[in-house]
Design an enzyme around this catalytic site. Structure first.
Site, mmCIF file in Angstrom:
data_model
loop_
_atom_site.group_PDB
_atom_site.id
_atom_site.type_symbol
_atom_site.label_atom_id
_atom_site.label_comp_id
_atom_site.label_asym_id
_atom_site.label_seq_id
_atom_site.Cartn_x
_atom_site.Cartn_y
_atom_site.Cartn_z
ATOM 1 N N GLY A 1 104.206 15.753 49.509
ATOM 2 C CA GLY A 1 103.203 14.680 49.583
ATOM 3 C C GLY A 1 102.257 14.800 50.753
ATOM 4 O O GLY A 1 101.206 14.177 50.781
ATOM 5 N N GLY A 2 102.649 15.591 51.747
ATOM 6 C CA GLY A 2 101.735 15.862 52.846
ATOM 7 C C GLY A 2 101.464 14.654 53.728
ATOM 8 O O GLY A 2 102.175 13.643 53.683
ATOM 9 N N ILE B 1 90.225 6.377 61.080
ATOM 10 C CA ILE B 1 91.652 6.165 61.317
ATOM 11 C C ILE B 1 91.861 5.240 62.517
ATOM 12 O O ILE B 1 92.665 4.314 62.482
ATOM 13 C CB ILE B 1 92.365 7.523 61.554
ATOM 14 C CG1 ILE B 1 92.150 8.448 60.357
ATOM 15 C CG2 ILE B 1 93.845 7.317 61.816
ATOM 16 C CD1 ILE B 1 92.669 9.862 60.569
ATOM 17 N N GLU C 1 85.383 4.861 72.148
ATOM 18 C CA GLU C 1 84.713 5.846 71.292
ATOM 19 C C GLU C 1 83.706 6.596 72.151
ATOM 20 O O GLU C 1 82.888 5.989 72.834
ATOM 21 C CB GLU C 1 84.021 5.129 70.113
ATOM 22 C CG GLU C 1 83.072 5.994 69.294
ATOM 23 C CD GLU C 1 83.720 7.252 68.711
ATOM 24 O OE1 GLU C 1 84.826 7.139 68.137
ATOM 25 O OE2 GLU C 1 83.127 8.335 68.849
ATOM 26 N N GLY D 1 89.998 12.736 65.621
ATOM 27 C CA GLY D 1 89.573 13.686 64.602
ATOM 28 C C GLY D 1 90.679 14.640 64.209
ATOM 29 O O GLY D 1 91.791 14.593 64.737
ATOM 30 N N ARG D 2 90.372 15.505 63.269
ATOM 31 C CA ARG D 2 91.385 16.414 62.742
ATOM 32 C C ARG D 2 90.838 17.841 62.702
ATOM 33 O O ARG D 2 89.636 18.048 62.587
ATOM 34 C CB ARG D 2 91.816 15.967 61.339
ATOM 35 C CG ARG D 2 92.369 14.541 61.314
ATOM 36 C CD ARG D 2 92.921 14.158 59.956
ATOM 37 N NE ARG D 2 94.121 14.902 59.604
ATOM 38 C CZ ARG D 2 95.354 14.574 59.982
ATOM 39 N NH1 ARG D 2 95.557 13.515 60.739
ATOM 40 N NH2 ARG D 2 96.390 15.303 59.600
ATOM 41 N N ASP E 1 91.665 19.649 52.806
ATOM 42 C CA ASP E 1 91.155 19.543 54.175
ATOM 43 C C ASP E 1 90.852 20.903 54.782
ATOM 44 O O ASP E 1 89.921 21.052 55.570
ATOM 45 C CB ASP E 1 92.190 18.844 55.078
ATOM 46 C CG ASP E 1 92.245 17.344 54.828
ATOM 47 O OD1 ASP E 1 91.562 16.876 53.901
ATOM 48 O OD2 ASP E 1 92.975 16.651 55.562
ATOM 49 N N HIS F 1 81.984 -12.438 35.189
ATOM 50 C CA HIS F 1 81.781 -13.504 36.158
ATOM 51 C C HIS F 1 82.972 -14.440 36.129
ATOM 52 O O HIS F 1 83.443 -14.774 35.049
ATOM 53 C CB HIS F 1 80.511 -14.287 35.826
ATOM 54 C CG HIS F 1 80.296 -15.455 36.738
ATOM 55 N ND1 HIS F 1 79.779 -15.311 38.010
ATOM 56 C CD2 HIS F 1 80.580 -16.774 36.589
ATOM 57 C CE1 HIS F 1 79.726 -16.512 38.589
ATOM 58 N NE2 HIS F 1 80.210 -17.406 37.747
#
Lengths: 472, 424
Positions: A45-46, A189, A208, A275-276, A316, A448
């Site tokens: 599943g990572g 994230i 940041e 970050g990744r 990724d 609606h």
């Protein structure tokens, strides 16, 4: 599990069992291929399933629930004092993850995908060596898919210790609510986890380094998001640099603010989410001639072929956007290409969602991006505060903004901020993928009362036909 | 990294064009801003420059082919990158066959899906998959749907059209001529008695514009006569003075000046109709379109801010615009934004004509042939030069009396250059 010293052979080996890898394995098996799936972790599943999307969404939902319960007084509902048993909450979340990963195990068994636990590296363009707990195993293959994903980018001065300084994985497994949390990194994230901790009662500061959060989005997104973060008691320092950690009785983070002044921020927990980076090292890719780009992502074409014949890469590790659903699609395309079917990743849009409060979701071009591509644009937006459904849900925050080409009236992009934005964006993604014009959407009846009417209203606003908003 | 250069949206409602000729070849290199190809649009033939330096990996359209905004025209390997083994073999059948065997993977365009753009011609995922199954490149298919949308039918008919090809494609090695845009085969019996001439793109555009204008506007033409004897004398005197400088005035600058002066008195003739708002838009600027006869058809370049130019400047501007119109080298900006048009039919002959409005303008003024006739000056009969001047206008918004008053004011200035100079 298969271990041993002799070589296993298969049609296709898939390296990495995250959303890209396990989906590729299933699709390949469906297409009649004999598949081996190699995963270094015990669970399939990572990151997505084990320490990313799914666990974080579980906590986000739970903490939203806490907040709504606290705010239910406005609807005349008094729930008294609300307490959160954090270990039980974490156990509930772990239960969800367990159930889903077990589901993947079953799917692998059902599709007769052999799973090897270990770390894979290419020995040659036709052989993978897998380091297992019991020693090396060899896998001979005809074709390979690299789906090794990405890892958190380390931040100098803040090595993760799993206790004081943690990453996103540990943040989703905290068994208590810290008093002071400093989040370094105001990306998606970081902001999601900041919201979770704030709703659980922590005092959260976000640092940041960029001049603003979610800088690449519509400017209105920043406004809506920052207003809500402020309501949640989250302090945001943009253009700020984290310098180091000061340990002691009262640990703190030293930082430099945008104006150059020194900040000392109390920190029981420091969450590093800056970050990744792609997991493309130590895979033997150079040995088999798989080319990387300057940032370490594997270079692929729209058929997900790398520079080495027979080796494909998805997810990724091939580059942004680093999103599970992009990997899903790439996995299916790569599997089809390997099976000899005509296929290519030719998607017009990859929608994206930030599960902050309010949620932010987008698909296609922002207004600024559309203008940069020389479109004359029509823009329409609709605020949820005038949506009947949003008010009955006690969720008046946010808006829908639609951007279209003024000449052709073709839809170019949609941004949604608000309750269930992540669900609502799919209609926009479908419209963009189909090449819809504004009147394709405006002539579609939306139920609606529903939140989805807001997209309809934004489209009508772009056409100058807004019904429920006075023209400015 | 491969870069796909697409037919840019040049605005002015231009959706398509035709490739006139390629100025680069596959395998060649191109510098930044170096012209890649010539494209004929509704209005002009323009050079499209390359936004980047690099290697030309593939040309996606053949000369003569119709292209739509957003179509990929060229794939460039950007500078600093080795050109990948040409991904497009010359034989079309090979290039477009599905070829399941993964070739020496040219890792061409990195996927970068976030930059995938909705500006390419729309086709649904289903249609895109259909084309891929048939081994067809969508970029080569002309969409018949709205905004060039490619339908399943477009894909099917494209596939059918190229079906008989593959057998033949083995043969010639020399510059495999792209099948010319279908010339209709001669029919039995025609034998030289008829000639079939395909319409140029420009001709088709003119045709559509003329039909639309006539269907939209309520055309009326009002004609008057001007005695331009004194104006001609003035021009002669000025030209004598200008002779040493090498410049020379034609009548056109005077006509433009007189026209602007009259338009200033009658704003409704320097206007357009905004159908959406149901409003007349009176323009407070005077951009005069000048109808230019070219070998390939009528082109109307625009003299911007004609009221602010001197006669000499106007003359130079007109020469420049007309010259480049004949060479089809005008930019789109020079073809749009007109507020009223002047068509000078005089040099060709005739009494007068009734021009068609250049939409969305509401008036077009014609100056016709100058003819010498005896005329009274006081009680004496003299040799005089007369000119018919017409104004064609949209009677939906301008009444005949208004147009007549406008034309009278224009004629007054042509009759009496002193009045013209006074209004400069």
């Amino acid at each position: 599990m298969v271990v041993g010293e002799f070589a296993e052979s298969c049609d296709v080996v898939v390296v990495g069992a995250g959303p890209g890898g396990y989906v590729a394995a299933i699709r390949l098996a469906q297409l009649g291929k004999d598949v081996i799936l190699v995963e270094q972790e015990a669970r399939l599943g990572g990151v997505c399933l084990n320490e990313g999307c799914i666990p974080s969404k579980a906590l986000i939902h739970a903490t939203d629930f806490v907040l709504e319960a606290r705010e239910a007084g406005s609807m005349g509902i008094e729930l008294g004092a609300i307490s959160v048993d954090v270990p039980r909450l974490v156990a509930w979340k772990d239960g969800i993850v367990k159930r889903l990963t077990a589901g993947i195990d079953q799917l692998m068994a059902k599709h007769r995908v052999r799973v090897i636990q270990g770390r894979g590296a290419f020995a040659s363009p036709k052989r993978l060596v897998v380091s297992t707990a019991h020693g090396p195993t060899y896998v001979d293959f005809q074709q390979a898919i690299v789906a090794t994903g990405s890892s958190p980018r380390p931040l100098p001065g803040f090595p993760l210790d799993g206790r004081r300084v943690i990453g996103s994985r540990e943040a989703l497994a905290l068994d208590h609510v810290p008093v002071h949390v400093v989040v370094i990194g105001g990306g998606s994230i970081g902001l999601e986890l900041a919201c979770v901790q704030a709703k659980l009662g922590a005092r959260v500061v976000v640092l940041e380094a960029a001049p603003d959060v979610v800088g690449q989005h519509e400017p209105e997104v920043r406004g809506a998001l920052k207003q809500r973060l402020k309501q949640l008691g989250i302090t945001l320092h943009v253009g700020a640099r984290a310098e180091g950690l000061v340990e002691g009785d009262r640990p703190s983070v030293r930082a430099t603010a945008s104006d150059g002044s020194e900040l000392s921020l109390p920190a029981d927990v420091v969450l590093v989410v800056t970050g990744r980076v792609p997991n493309s090292a130590d895979l033997g890719l150079d040995r088999v001639g798989v080319a990387l780009d300057e940032r370490g992502f594997i270079r692929v074409n729209d058929r997900l072929e790398t520079s080495t014949p027979g080796i494909y890469a998805i997810g990724d590790v091939v580059g942004p956007p680093l999103l599970a659903h992009k990997a899903y699609r790439e996995a299916k395309v790569a599997a089809q290409v390997i099976a000899g079917e005509p296929a290519a990743f030719d998607n017009v849009v990859v929608p994206a969602v930030i599960y902050t409060d309010p949620e932010v979701a987008w698909a296609g071009l922002t207004e600024a991006e559309a203008r940069a591509r020389d479109h004359e644009v029509l823009v329409g937006s609709f605020p949820f505060r005038v949506s009947g459904r949003a008010l009955t849900l006690n969720a008046p925050e946010g808006f829908v903004k639609a951007v279209a080409d003024a000449t052709t009236r073709r839809l170019l992009g949609v941004t949604i901020v608000g309750r269930d934005a992540g669900e609502l964006i799919s209609e926009a993604a479908l419209a963009l993928e189909m090449g819809a014009f504004l009147d394709d959407l405006s002539a579609t009846i939306h139920p609606h009362p529903s939140l989805s009417e807001a997209l309809l209203e934004s489209i009508e606003a772009a056409l100058g036909e807004a019904v429920h908003v006075a023209r400015g | 990294m491969a870069y796909e250069f697409r037919f840019p949206d040049v605005g002015e409602g231009i959706h398509e064009g035709r490739v006139v000729e390629w100025l680069v070849a596959e395998g060649g290199t191109v510098g930044r801003d170096q012209p890649l190809l010539k494209v004929e649009t509704d209005k002009a033939i323009v050079d499209l420059p390359s936004p980047h330096a690099g290697t030309v990996l593939r040309l996606h359209a053949a000369a003569g082919e119709t292209i739509h905004v957003g179509d990929v025209l060229v794939t460039l390997g950007l500078a600093g990158e080795v050109a990948q083994a040409a991904p497009a073999p010359a034989s079309t059948s090979a290039a477009e066959s599905p070829a399941p065997a993964p070739g020496p993977g040219a890792p061409a365009p990195a996927v970068a899906p976030s930059t995938a753009t909705p500006s390419r011609p729309p086709a649904t995922p289903h249609t895109r998959a259909l084309a891929r199954r048939l081994g067809l490149d969508l970029a080569r298919i002309t969409g018949t749907g709205r905004d060039g949308r490619i339908t399943n039918e477009d894909v099917a008919s494209f596939a059918k059209a190229k079906a008989p090809e593959p057998e033949a494609s083995a043969a010639p090695l020399a510059a495999a001529p792209v099948p010319a845009p279908s010339t209709t085969p001669p029919r039995p019996g025609d034998a030289g008695l008829e000639e079939r001439v395909p319409l140029t793109h420009l001709r088709q555009v003119i045709a559509a514009a003329m039909r639309d204008s006539v269907q939209t506007a309520a055309h009326v033409t009002h004609v008057d006569e001007a005695d331009v004897t004194d104006l001609l004398a003035l021009r002669r005197r000025l030209n004598e003075k200008l002779a040493p400088t090498g410049s020379r005035l034609t009548l056109a600058p005077f006509f433009v000046k007189a026209l602007v002066a009259a338009l200033k008195l009658h704003p409704k003739l320097n206007a357009s109709f905004d159908a959406a708002a149901h409003e007349l838009v009176l323009k407070k600027y005077w951009n005069i379109g000048l109808a230019v006869d070219t070998p390939e058809g009528l082109i109307v370049p625009v003299i911007r801010d004609a009221d602010r130019l001197s006669l000499e400047q106007l003359s130079a501007r007109i020469d420049d615009l007309a010259g480049r119109a004949r060479e089809r080298r005008l930019s789109l900006d020079e073809l749009r934004g007109g507020t009223c048009t002047l068509t000078n039919i005089g040099p060709v002959g005739g009494l007068f004509a009734t021009p068609i409005l250049h939409q969305p303008e509401l008036a077009i003024v014609g100056t016709h042939a100058i003819k010498e006739r005896p005329g009274f000056v006081g009680d004496e009969v003299r040799r005089r030069s007369y000119l018919y001047v017409s104004v064609s206008f949209d009677h939906r918004f301008i009444d005949g009396a208004e147009a007549a008053r406008f034309l009278a004011d224009l004629v007054t200035r042509l009759n009496d250059p002193d009045r013209l100079i006074a209004s400069l």
